[in-house]
Design an enzyme around this catalytic site. Structure first.
Site, PDB file in Angstrom:
ATOM      1  CD  GLN A  55      62.086  24.174  56.901  1.00  0.00           C
ATOM      2  OE1 GLN A  55      60.977  23.663  56.927  1.00  0.00           O
ATOM      3  NE2 GLN A  55      63.183  23.467  57.057  1.00  0.00           N
TER       4      GLN A  55
ATOM      5  CG  HIS B 224      66.820  28.129  55.584  1.00  0.00           C
ATOM      6  ND1 HIS B 224      66.172  26.941  55.322  1.00  0.00           N
ATOM      7  CD2 HIS B 224      67.143  28.093  56.905  1.00  0.00           C
ATOM      8  CE1 HIS B 224      66.114  26.215  56.427  1.00  0.00           C
ATOM      9  NE2 HIS B 224      66.687  26.906  57.391  1.00  0.00           N
TER      10      HIS B 224
END
Length: 234
Positions: A88, A106
């Site tokens: 992430q 992300h």
């Protein structure tokens, strides 16, 4: 003999020991910068200079950071397993530590992309370490303003399907430094094979009631990875 498939899901706690500012913790970046200002397409269109400067500062911080022992041990797992890292985090510390198969859910801080179509691969560029700055007027190949290659709130997560495919194949699943509060990343645990063991490394309590077969290692990334290595590699 075929290597077992080991999938790592890493979050902000993975890079905190390297001095990378977290967003959600007390004293994190969201306390100083409202999400709406610096992590949404609307914030970018409203005040692109503010957003560009925010991420320029994050890049300078990243260039001064080094992979920690946890990152290095994740990379070392490749000697023993077929490893995929799903992160992430937008930093490149897993790659700099030696991990060769990293999926960034992300986005990637050291890259820039088109503000017209962020996922247009032809417009994604790597920013040089000696000058990792995006300025107003810097153009993508399609003529639009360059923007950070970051998945902002309200945007689709294009790498999620790839992450699901890897998770579905996991013989072992390792979660490091993530609260499992951010979706869709937190939903990856729902794609795990039921018989696959899960190891969760985090000094804080993480709610994983829906996940079977969890071994908790209540330590930070580096110490937690040392313990995991001792459990997995006899």
């Amino acid at each position: 003999m075929k290597m077992k498939k080991l999938v790592v899901l890493s979050g902000a706690g993975m890079s905190a020991e390297s001095g990378i500012s977290t967003f959600r913790d007390s004293g994190g970046l969201w306390e100083n910068y409202p999400v709406e200002q610096v992590a949404t397409p609307e914030g970018f269109y409203r005040n692109p200079a503010l957003v560009l400067n925010f991420y320029n500062a994050r890049r300078k911080e990243l260039i001064g950071a080094k992979p920690n022992e946890g990152h290095k041990l994740v990379a070392e797992l490749e000697k023993h397993f077929d490893v995929t890292v799903i992160t992430q985090n937008v930093d490149n510390l897993h790659e700099r530590a030696g991990s060769t198969n990293v999926i960034h859910l992300h986005g990637e801080l050291m890259k820039a992309c088109s503000s017209r179509n962020p996922d247009d691969r032809k417009c994604i560029v790597e920013l040089p370490e000696h000058n990792p700055v995006i300025k107003i007027g810097d153009k993508a190949k399609d003529g639009s303003q360059l923007r950070p290659f970051i998945v902002w709130f309200g945007e689709a997560v294009p790498m999620f399907d790839a992450a699901v495919k890897e998770t579905e194949k996991a013989d072992i699943f390792v979660i490091i430094g993530t609260s499992l509060n951010v979706y869709p990343a937190a939903g990856l645990v729902n794609y795990l094979p039921q018989e696959s063991p899960v190891y969760l490394i985090d000094p804080k309590d993480v709610d994983v009631k829906s996940v079977h077969n969890v071994t908790f290692i209540k330590k930070g990334a580096s110490e937690g990875m040392k313990e995991l290595m001792s459990l997995l590699i006899k």
